[in-house]
Design a protein around this motif. Structure first.
Motif, short mmCIF file in Angstrom:
data_model
loop_
_atom_site.label_atom_id
_atom_site.label_comp_id
_atom_site.label_asym_id
_atom_site.label_seq_id
_atom_site.Cartn_x
_atom_site.Cartn_y
_atom_site.Cartn_z
N GLN A 118 0.90 -1.01 0.06
CA GLN A 118 0.14 0.26 0.46
C GLN A 118 1.24 1.33 -0.09
O GLN A 118 0.93 2.50 -0.77
CB GLN A 118 -1.06 -0.20 1.07
CG GLN A 118 -1.92 1.20 0.79
CD GLN A 118 -3.51 0.16 0.16
OE1 GLN A 118 -2.83 -0.92 -0.40
NE2 GLN A 118 -4.42 0.67 0.31
N VAL B 36 -9.06 -2.56 1.65
CA VAL B 36 -8.57 -3.01 0.79
C VAL B 36 -7.08 -3.25 -0.40
O VAL B 36 -6.80 -2.73 -0.75
CB VAL B 36 -10.15 -3.02 -0.63
CG1 VAL B 36 -10.04 -4.19 -1.44
CG2 VAL B 36 -11.19 -3.08 0.42
N ILE B 37 -6.76 -4.34 -0.35
CA ILE B 37 -5.67 -4.87 -1.49
C ILE B 37 -6.80 -4.91 -3.02
O ILE B 37 -6.95 -6.06 -3.20
CB ILE B 37 -4.76 -5.76 -1.01
CG1 ILE B 37 -3.62 -5.58 0.30
CG2 ILE B 37 -3.47 -5.59 -2.25
CD1 ILE B 37 -3.46 -6.55 0.89
N GLN B 38 -6.26 -4.19 -3.63
CA GLN B 38 -6.70 -4.22 -4.82
C GLN B 38 -6.40 -4.64 -5.73
O GLN B 38 -5.92 -5.96 -5.48
CB GLN B 38 -7.03 -3.21 -5.74
CG GLN B 38 -6.84 -1.28 -5.54
CD GLN B 38 -8.58 -1.40 -4.48
OE1 GLN B 38 -9.24 -2.03 -5.39
NE2 GLN B 38 -9.08 -0.97 -3.85
N GLN B 39 -7.07 -5.78 -6.54
CA GLN B 39 -7.15 -6.86 -7.62
C GLN B 39 -5.47 -6.56 -8.11
O GLN B 39 -4.91 -7.48 -8.53
CB GLN B 39 -8.07 -6.94 -8.92
CG GLN B 39 -8.67 -7.89 -9.38
CD GLN B 39 -9.09 -8.71 -10.29
OE1 GLN B 39 -9.72 -7.33 -10.39
NE2 GLN B 39 -9.17 -9.38 -11.14
N GLN C 238 -3.34 -5.20 -7.30
CA GLN C 238 -1.78 -5.20 -6.74
C GLN C 238 -1.45 -6.66 -6.52
O GLN C 238 -0.94 -7.28 -5.85
CB GLN C 238 -2.17 -4.01 -5.19
CG GLN C 238 -2.29 -3.20 -5.59
CD GLN C 238 -2.75 -1.83 -4.93
OE1 GLN C 238 -3.30 -2.64 -4.09
NE2 GLN C 238 -2.23 -0.91 -4.08
N ARG C 239 -2.43 -8.03 -6.60
CA ARG C 239 -2.24 -8.82 -6.34
C ARG C 239 -1.81 -9.77 -7.28
O ARG C 239 -1.76 -10.50 -7.59
CB ARG C 239 -4.29 -9.68 -5.65
CG ARG C 239 -4.16 -8.12 -4.12
CD ARG C 239 -5.93 -9.13 -3.96
NE ARG C 239 -6.33 -10.10 -3.32
CZ ARG C 239 -7.34 -10.13 -3.87
NH1 ARG C 239 -8.38 -9.16 -3.71
NH2 ARG C 239 -7.82 -11.49 -3.63
N ASP D 5 -3.39 -14.08 -11.22
CA ASP D 5 -4.18 -12.94 -10.81
C ASP D 5 -4.35 -14.04 -9.48
O ASP D 5 -6.01 -14.91 -9.28
CB ASP D 5 -5.44 -12.49 -11.58
CG ASP D 5 -6.06 -11.81 -10.71
OD1 ASP D 5 -6.30 -11.09 -9.65
OD2 ASP D 5 -7.28 -12.01 -11.28
N SER E 97 -6.63 -13.23 -7.07
CA SER E 97 -7.91 -13.04 -6.76
C SER E 97 -9.19 -13.51 -7.57
O SER E 97 -10.09 -14.46 -7.12
CB SER E 97 -8.78 -11.51 -7.27
OG SER E 97 -8.47 -10.91 -7.99
N GLY F 146 -7.33 -10.17 -0.40
CA GLY F 146 -7.15 -8.52 -0.28
C GLY F 146 -8.23 -7.56 0.61
O GLY F 146 -8.54 -6.50 0.31
N TYR F 147 -7.50 -8.12 2.23
CA TYR F 147 -7.81 -6.72 3.05
C TYR F 147 -7.22 -7.50 3.96
O TYR F 147 -7.04 -8.17 5.06
CB TYR F 147 -9.18 -7.61 3.95
CG TYR F 147 -9.60 -6.51 4.44
CD1 TYR F 147 -10.55 -5.66 4.62
CD2 TYR F 147 -10.07 -7.58 5.33
CE1 TYR F 147 -11.03 -4.74 5.22
CE2 TYR F 147 -10.14 -6.60 6.74
CZ TYR F 147 -11.10 -5.22 6.63
OH TYR F 147 -11.44 -4.63 7.72
#
Lengths: 314, 308
Positions: free
Chosen positions: A76, A141-144, A146-147, A153, A155, A231-232
């Motif tokens: 983040q 929230v960790i955005q898609q 960023q994952r 992917d 997510s 993602g959180y």
């Protein structure tokens, strides 16, 4: 079959079963099982300290949160990509657990429980205090975008399941290897009779220190993975409740057994899942189970299984 | 306002906190001292006391003092009875093993808290104080006409708060007399010193344990009834008293009653004064770290003997 072959067949069989299950499970349970595998990794980490070394910590949420925030804040605020962020989370867990171990291992028994509880509480309050970065209770929230790990992917449900399975398999393998290694056997000996082990010339402090660092690092890996896969990151994962959960899972499954943490997590997850449909006071179930377990089955499910049928269970 | 009146106000608030804290912590300390049980559910007994006080005050009607007076007697009795029941059904069967009882009392914490959530609900509810006269406090200032007495705005307390301090002191004195001057106190202290020997002399140790556990919970409930007109009754209100009592009991020396009271005054006053200058979260962080470090480096507590 020799004991070793049986152990490999049982644990390998579980991993194969988990691998196969993803093709047949409906979406809801598919997601749940991914979550359970990550949480079970946390419980495996807890079990190394509690089940095998005999040290009851009430502060493991500190390590879980260290991993989660080491990873999450790295992504983040430092703009790290996934792989270095994961490493940052795991490293944070290792450092925090080593620091706490150096202090807390000076105490024993009840004092150890309270010291770990207090430091974890201080950690939780620290997360709240730096709300500017951590967003406190609300979390972030960790955005898609960023994952993405090496173009995968995380997510996506299938990828997530695989990642959770890999984490779980790694933790299972580490703990299995550890407890069959002479080092792990010394830990069990410390649990059973610390004085005698000391008399035999082992360095108790170093053994406990390493056990706590391994335990904290595995917990942190689970925390980092949890934040990444779902993602959180939020302060509730650092609260006392998340220190109690692994204790509950391990007690339910069976402390000092390899499969116990997974079985306990699986049972408790679905028990809470079902009861939270009925009432908002779902932690009542956790309380009742804790009391009943300490009263009637201190060995847990797998522990009872080992006592009665499969004596060779590690 | 200048610093002086601020400090007076903070110490008055601190004295109320200290009074209630001393009652709660002495309950925890008794249980730990005599039974060697760390009661994690202690904060929930506190909460139960406040909630029961609300129930009684709410259903009695009439003058608020009437409901409050009944609550002051009934709430500790009910909570004490619940604690005795918990002791006989759970703790006794665990043979008072220190580690297993911690796990069991964590379970008990969730059971009490969540049952309260199911029945009482998530709202915070007030209880009216039986009397609540405002008392202003004068302050002296060196102005144009030399020293003169002024009445700064906001500097004052209520008669109820002073009554809380008085009541807590009376009850603590009562506990002290009970422990030092009565036969049952003697038996309790004998059990604390040597459980085996007490058993050998025919002391019904299990009944003493149940009594002590009930007494500890009743003290927490009494403290809650006293504080509920100032705070409000809420199902999560047990967390802070638990943490603070732990701090007090650990700093005061595990199981030592005078040490506990001394530490409660110290913590209560400093809590009031610190929170004037620092954010409450930072104050709590420092307090929890302090407890951890005291346990690590001085396991016997600040007033107790060092070493194990």
């Amino acid at each position: 079959m020799s004991a070793k072959a049986k152990i490999i067949a049982l644990h390998g069989g579980l991993l194969v079963l988990l691998f196969a299950l993803q093709f047949v499970l409906p979406a809801y349970h598919h997601g749940n099982l991914a979550r359970i595998m990550v949480l079970a990794s946390y419980a495996i980490g807890y079990n190394i300290l509690f089940g095998y070394t005999g040290l009851l910590s009430l502060g493991h949420a500190l390590f879980f949160a260290a991993g989660m925030y080491g990873m999450g804040l790295g992504i983040q605020h430092l703009g790290l990509s996934v792989a270095p962020a994961l490493l940052a989370g795991i490293a944070a867990g290792a450092v925090v657990s080593a620091a706490l171990a150096l202090l807390a291992l000076r105490t024993v028994g009840v004092a150890f429980m309270i010291v770990t509880l207090m430091f974890a509480q201080a950690g939780y309050l620290t997360v709240l205090y730096f709300g500017e970065y951590t967003r406190g209770d609300e979390g972030f929230v960790i955005q898609q975008a960023q994952r993405m790990l090496w173009g995968i992917d995380l997510s996506d449900a299938t990828n997530r399941y695989f990642a959770a399975l890999i984490l779980f398999a790694t933790c299972l393998a580490v703990s299995l290897w550890l407890v069959r290694h002479p080092f792990g056997k010394t830990l069990v000996a410390i649990r059973e009779n610390e004085e005698r082990v000391r008399m035999l010339g082992y360095d108790i402090f170093v053994h406990k220190l390493v056990a706590m660092i391994v335990s904290g690092t595995l917990s942190a890996a689970a925390g980092a993975a949890y934040g990444l896969l779902f993602g959180y990151a939020g302060a509730s994962f650092a609260s006392v409740q998340y220190s109690i959960f692994p204790l509950l899972w391990v007690l339910l499954g069976g402390a000092g057994t390899i499969l116990g943490p997974f079985i306990g997590t699986l049972f408790m997850f679905y028990l809470i899942d079902l009861s939270s449909g009925l009432t908002s006071a779902y932690m009542l179930i956790a309380g009742v189970v804790l009391v009943l377990l300490t009263l009637f089955a201190p060995q847990g499910l797998v522990g009872e299984l080992r006592n009665r049928i499969w004596r060779w269970l590690p | 306002m200048e610093l002086g009146p601020y400090l007076i106000l903070a110490s008055l608030e601190g004295a109320v906190t200290a009074a209630v804290l001393a009652l709660t912590a002495v309950g925890l300390s008794l249980v730990f001292g005599v039974m060697r049980v760390v009661n994690i559910a202690h904060g929930e007994f506190f909460m139960l006391g406040a909630v029961i006080a609300w129930w009684i005050a709410h259903s009695m009607g009439g003058h608020p003092a009437l409901g409050f007076a009944v609550a002051l007697v009934v709430a500790p009795l009910v909570v004490g009875a619940i604690a005795v029941a918990a002791d006989m059904t759970i703790l006794k069967r665990l043979d008072y093993d220190p580690e297993r009882t911690i796990v069991a009392t964590i379970g008990l914490l969730y059971i009490i808290q969540q049952l309260t959530l199911m029945t009482y609900g998530p709202e915070a509810r007030p209880v009216e104080a039986p009397f609540n006269t405002r008392l202003a406090i004068p302050w002296f200032e060196n102005g144009e006409n030399g020293w003169q007495m002024i009445w700064p705005w906001g500097l004052g307390t209520t008669s109820y708060k002073l009554a809380v301090i008085g009541a807590a002191m009376t009850v603590l004195l009562g506990v002290w007399v009970l422990m030092k001057r009565t036969r049952i106190g003697l038996v309790m202290r004998a059990t604390q010193t040597d459980r085996e020997m007490a058993l050998a002399f025919g002391i019904p140790v299990e009944r003493i344990y149940a009594l002590v556990f009930g007494l500890g919970a009743a003290l927490a409930a009494l403290a809650a009834v006293l504080i509920v007109p100032i705070q409000q009754a809420h199902y999560l209100m047990g967390g802070d008293p638990l943490l603070l009592s732990f701090i007090v009991v650990i700093i005061g020396g595990l199981g030592s009653l005078p040490g506990t009271v001394l530490a409660a005054i110290l913590i209560g006053l400093s809590d009031g004064i610190i929170s004037v200058f620092f954010s409450p979260t930072l104050a709590k962080i420092l307090a929890t770290l302090l407890v951890g470090l005291v346990l690590v480096f001085k396991p016997g507590g600040l007033t107790g003997s060092s070493g194990k």
